[in-house]
Design a protein around this motif. Sequence first.
Motif, short mmCIF file in Angstrom:
data_model
loop_
_atom_site.label_atom_id
_atom_site.label_comp_id
_atom_site.label_asym_id
_atom_site.label_seq_id
_atom_site.Cartn_x
_atom_site.Cartn_y
_atom_site.Cartn_z
N CYS A 74 -0.27 11.51 12.06
CA CYS A 74 -0.25 12.67 11.15
C CYS A 74 0.58 12.40 9.90
CB CYS A 74 0.29 13.89 11.89
SG CYS A 74 -0.86 14.55 13.10
N ALA A 75 1.62 11.57 10.03
CA ALA A 75 2.40 11.19 8.85
C ALA A 75 1.53 10.44 7.86
CB ALA A 75 3.60 10.33 9.27
N ARG A 76 0.65 9.59 8.39
CA ARG A 76 -0.27 8.84 7.52
C ARG A 76 -1.34 9.75 6.93
NH1 ARG A 76 -0.52 4.72 4.05
NH2 ARG A 76 -2.52 3.61 4.10
N ILE A 77 -1.92 10.62 7.77
CA ILE A 77 -2.95 11.54 7.30
C ILE A 77 -2.41 12.43 6.18
CG2 ILE A 77 -4.36 13.54 7.94
CD1 ILE A 77 -4.69 12.27 10.70
N TYR A 78 -1.20 12.96 6.38
CA TYR A 78 -0.56 13.82 5.39
C TYR A 78 -0.44 13.08 4.06
CZ TYR A 78 3.15 16.95 3.56
OH TYR A 78 3.91 17.80 2.80
N TYR A 79 0.04 11.84 4.13
CA TYR A 79 0.23 11.05 2.91
C TYR A 79 -1.10 10.78 2.22
CZ TYR A 79 1.88 7.36 -0.19
OH TYR A 79 2.17 6.61 -1.31
N VAL A 80 -2.10 10.42 3.01
CA VAL A 80 -3.42 10.10 2.44
C VAL A 80 -4.05 11.33 1.78
CG1 VAL A 80 -5.80 9.46 3.02
CG2 VAL A 80 -3.89 8.15 3.97
N ILE A 81 -3.94 12.48 2.43
CA ILE A 81 -4.52 13.71 1.88
C ILE A 81 -3.98 14.00 0.49
CG2 ILE A 81 -4.54 16.23 2.12
CD1 ILE A 81 -4.82 15.84 5.13
N PHE A 82 -2.67 13.88 0.36
CA PHE A 82 -2.06 14.22 -0.93
C PHE A 82 -1.96 13.03 -1.88
CE2 PHE A 82 -0.44 17.55 1.96
CZ PHE A 82 -0.97 18.65 1.29
N SER A 83 -2.60 11.93 -1.50
CA SER A 83 -2.75 10.79 -2.41
C SER A 83 -4.23 10.42 -2.50
CB SER A 83 -1.95 9.58 -1.89
OG SER A 83 -0.60 9.89 -1.69
N TRP A 84 -5.08 11.44 -2.34
CA TRP A 84 -6.51 11.20 -2.22
C TRP A 84 -7.14 10.62 -3.48
CZ3 TRP A 84 -9.34 9.96 1.49
CH2 TRP A 84 -10.74 10.03 1.42
N ASP A 85 -6.56 10.87 -4.64
CA ASP A 85 -7.11 10.30 -5.88
C ASP A 85 -7.17 8.78 -5.77
OD1 ASP A 85 -7.42 12.76 -7.01
OD2 ASP A 85 -5.60 12.67 -8.24
N TYR A 86 -6.17 8.20 -5.14
CA TYR A 86 -6.16 6.74 -4.95
C TYR A 86 -7.05 6.33 -3.79
CZ TYR A 86 -4.68 2.12 -3.45
OH TYR A 86 -4.69 0.80 -3.06
N TYR A 87 -6.88 6.98 -2.63
CA TYR A 87 -7.59 6.53 -1.43
C TYR A 87 -9.08 6.82 -1.48
CZ TYR A 87 -3.12 5.41 0.67
OH TYR A 87 -1.90 4.85 0.93
N SER A 88 -9.50 7.80 -2.26
CA SER A 88 -10.94 8.05 -2.40
C SER A 88 -11.64 6.88 -3.09
CB SER A 88 -11.18 9.34 -3.19
OG SER A 88 -10.67 9.22 -4.51
N GLN A 89 -10.88 6.14 -3.89
CA GLN A 89 -11.42 4.98 -4.58
C GLN A 89 -11.14 3.67 -3.84
OE1 GLN A 89 -13.30 5.52 -7.35
NE2 GLN A 89 -12.88 7.70 -6.97
N ASN A 90 -10.23 3.75 -2.85
CA ASN A 90 -9.85 2.56 -2.08
C ASN A 90 -9.78 2.94 -0.60
OD1 ASN A 90 -8.79 0.58 -4.43
ND2 ASN A 90 -8.07 2.66 -4.84
N PHE A 95 -6.26 2.73 6.18
CA PHE A 95 -5.80 2.24 7.48
C PHE A 95 -4.70 1.18 7.39
CE2 PHE A 95 -10.29 3.44 7.56
CZ PHE A 95 -10.25 4.47 8.48
N LYS A 96 -4.30 0.83 6.17
CA LYS A 96 -3.27 -0.20 5.99
C LYS A 96 -1.88 0.43 5.99
CE LYS A 96 -6.36 -3.22 3.34
NZ LYS A 96 -6.59 -3.91 2.03
N ILE A 97 -1.53 0.99 7.12
CA ILE A 97 -0.26 1.69 7.22
C ILE A 97 0.93 0.74 7.10
CG2 ILE A 97 -0.11 1.53 9.74
CD1 ILE A 97 0.98 4.43 9.69
N TRP A 98 0.70 -0.54 7.40
CA TRP A 98 1.78 -1.53 7.29
C TRP A 98 2.18 -1.76 5.84
CZ3 TRP A 98 -3.18 -2.40 9.00
CH2 TRP A 98 -4.01 -3.14 8.14
N GLU A 99 1.38 -1.31 4.90
CA GLU A 99 1.72 -1.45 3.49
C GLU A 99 2.55 -0.26 3.00
OE1 GLU A 99 -1.82 -2.08 1.24
OE2 GLU A 99 -2.16 -4.09 2.07
N GLY A 100 2.88 0.67 3.90
CA GLY A 100 3.67 1.83 3.53
C GLY A 100 2.79 3.05 3.27
#
Length: 267
Positions: A74-90, A95-100
């Motif tokens: 959920c910590a990762r999901i939360y981060y991805v949701i509110f950084s979706w501008d980046y993750y929608s393009q990448n 799934f690369k949680i090891w990158e922070g």
Amino acid sequence: MTNTVAFPGLGIGQFTIPTAFTFYGMNIHWYGVIIALGVVLAYLFARKKAKKRDISNDVLMDVLIWGLPSAIICARIYYVIFSWDYYSQNFGDVFKIWEGGIAIYGAVIGACVSTLVYCRVKKISVGKVFDIGAYGLLIGQIIGRWGNFVNGEAFGTETDSALFRMTLVGKGMTVHPTFLYESAWNLLIFILCNLFEKYQKFNGEIFLWYVTGYGLGRFFVEGMRTDSLMLGPMRVSQVLAAVCVVAGVALIIFFRLKQKKTAEQSL
């Protein structure tokens, strides 16, 4: 890799912190070691609190087994949701949680949801378990924030006047050490919750004080951060912190009045 810092306001000159070390050919990051230490100490302290509340060690271990992966996911999901501008393009980077890229509020939400479900299924007092969990979460956050220090991240705006200002030598910046502010604030909440425990009126009150206290501190600390997750013009964690404060106070008042009314009716 290393991180070189100084605390000029405290008269502490430059010193270098290694961010990782090699162990049997493996590259081990100190951030992970610090987080693991926080989890272990949180569990050991929670065991003591569980005994006082007649919660078995088996239950506590089950909560940890279910709560830890839920918190990470959920910590990762939360981060991805509110950084979706980046993750929608990448999308592959999701799934690369090891990158922070994790968020503490997401972790707390995940742990709470899994614990709530577990307690309901097992018919265990949710309030008792959440009170124990509050201490565990506080210990984890007190210690875990020092992982940010090692990595030279989660710092605040630039300042030349704050007593605890921290110089990030590699970045050429002197900033508010918001990791330190939050760790110290959580330590204060931890101490106050322990002192308040004997005045507790209902199961779950310690947890609500944690939610309220942490939210209050996080609201102000988040305002200094330079890496906040944003929702339009608003800092997500600041909005959520404000909600936690209002909801926490409202629920404490509600349950205290309810408990008082029940006690009066039983006379």
